[in-house]
Write a protein that holds these residues in place. Structure first.
Motif, PDB file in Angstrom:
ATOM      1  N   LEU A 125       2.608  -5.474   4.779  1.00 29.36           N
ATOM      2  CA  LEU A 125       3.969  -4.935   4.894  1.00 29.36           C
ATOM      3  C   LEU A 125       4.707  -5.591   6.061  1.00 29.36           C
ATOM      4  O   LEU A 125       5.906  -5.884   5.967  1.00 29.36           O
ATOM      5  N   LEU A 135       8.703  -5.131   5.962  1.00 31.61           N
ATOM      6  CA  LEU A 135       8.919  -3.787   5.400  1.00 31.61           C
ATOM      7  C   LEU A 135       8.421  -2.719   6.374  1.00 31.61           C
ATOM      8  O   LEU A 135       7.684  -3.017   7.310  1.00 31.61           O
ATOM      9  N   GLN A 164       5.375   5.125   7.165  1.00 30.22           N
ATOM     10  CA  GLN A 164       6.712   5.444   6.653  1.00 30.22           C
ATOM     11  C   GLN A 164       6.741   5.465   5.131  1.00 30.22           C
ATOM     12  O   GLN A 164       7.431   6.275   4.526  1.00 30.22           O
ATOM     13  N   ILE A 165       6.000   4.556   4.524  1.00 31.92           N
ATOM     14  CA  ILE A 165       5.988   4.492   3.057  1.00 31.92           C
ATOM     15  C   ILE A 165       5.095   5.585   2.463  1.00 31.92           C
ATOM     16  O   ILE A 165       5.409   6.180   1.420  1.00 31.92           O
ATOM     17  N   PHE A 166       3.974   5.863   3.135  1.00 33.92           N
ATOM     18  CA  PHE A 166       3.043   6.912   2.686  1.00 33.92           C
ATOM     19  C   PHE A 166       2.851   7.912   3.830  1.00 33.92           C
ATOM     20  O   PHE A 166       1.789   7.951   4.469  1.00 33.92           O
ATOM     21  N   GLU A 186      -0.232  -0.976  -3.843  1.00 34.82           N
ATOM     22  CA  GLU A 186       1.221  -0.940  -3.750  1.00 34.82           C
ATOM     23  C   GLU A 186       1.736  -2.051  -2.834  1.00 34.82           C
ATOM     24  O   GLU A 186       2.750  -2.700  -3.123  1.00 34.82           O
ATOM     25  N   ALA A 187       1.040  -2.307  -1.725  1.00 28.59           N
ATOM     26  CA  ALA A 187       1.444  -3.396  -0.823  1.00 28.59           C
ATOM     27  C   ALA A 187       1.347  -4.748  -1.532  1.00 28.59           C
ATOM     28  O   ALA A 187       2.220  -5.614  -1.367  1.00 28.59           O
ATOM     29  N   LEU A 235       4.293  -5.121  -3.868  1.00 29.50           N
ATOM     30  CA  LEU A 235       5.499  -5.492  -3.131  1.00 29.50           C
ATOM     31  C   LEU A 235       5.460  -6.958  -2.698  1.00 29.50           C
ATOM     32  O   LEU A 235       6.498  -7.647  -2.675  1.00 29.50           O
TER      33      LEU A 235
END
Length: 236
Positions: free
Chosen positions: A128, A133, A138-140, A158-159, A162
């Protein structure tokens, strides 16, 4: 002593005013200056005012005009990007110790909102970070019940998604685990193989190291575990 000369680009006449009294003037046509100036020169006038302020002309200084607001520039398309990740978890008795998706036998495990996989959390942050990013927290966020006890492989997949969405692929990864116990030598290859599978990467570009902390601070006292990761992402 070196000699000097006056050169003028146009015909001139010279006028000197040295005091408040009668100015002293001369020109190329004065009898005592014949031959010093070319005959084609006209007049250059130099005046010295008794009041220095009178000789200074006003200069108007313009203030810079503020640039009009411009639209945001698109992010640069870089041939490669580098990211660094760091994570640390407290070890508590009776909890599972999961590293790189592998359950490691030990009397202590990571206290965390998810499964506490310090290595995968670290790798996620590195990827990230390379993409510019927000971080994993923050994302999870650990305030979201949906991630309670979640497998960290979900975060890494997920990373990776992205990463591909941004047009990059893994160049290489170098990770370092820091813990006093247990010894990871028997488990390193299993951890690395699972990490390669999650990243979709060849084993030749994924490196894993394990270090003790020489019995110093919470890491050396087997009260915590930490990891550092550096990743290189290459433009597809």
């Amino acid at each position: 002593m070196a000699s000097s000369s006056l050169l003028f680009s146009s015909p001139v006449s010279l006028h000197l005013q040295t005091s408040k009294r009668t100015p002293f003037s001369f020109s190329p046509t004065s009898p005592n200056l014949r031959g010093f100036f070319p005959s084609s020169y006209q007049s250059l006038r130099i005046s010295r005012s008794p009041r220095p302020s009178a000789a200074i002309s006003a200069v108007q200084v313009e203030q810079p005009v503020a640039d009009a607001p411009s639209s945001p520039r698109p992010p640069p398309v870089l041939p490669f990007r580098v990211g660094h990740g760091f994570d640390l978890h407290r070890l508590e008795p009776g909890l599972p110790l999961i590293i790189g998706g592998i359950d490691i036998p030990h009397d202590r495990g990571c206290e965390a909102h998810s499964d506490g996989d310090v290595l995968l959390h670290c790798v996620v942050d590195a990827v990230l970070g390379a993409l510019g990013l927000p971080d994993i927290g923050q994302i999870f966020p650990d305030t979201d019940p949906k991630w309670s006890g979640a497998a960290s492989s979900v975060f890494l997949r997920e990373a990776v998604r992205l990463m591909h969405e941004a047009g990059y692929e893994l160049g290489n990864l170098d990770a370092t685990l820091i813990l006093q116990r247990p010894k990871l030598s028997p488990h390193k290859e299993a951890i690395r193989a699972n990490l390669c599978d999650l990243l979709g990467a060849d084993p030749s570009v994924v490196n894993l190291k394990a270090k003790t902390h020489e019995k110093v601070d919470s890491l050396g006292e087997n009260r915590s575990i930490a990891a550092h990761t550096v990743v290189l992402l290459m433009r597809k």
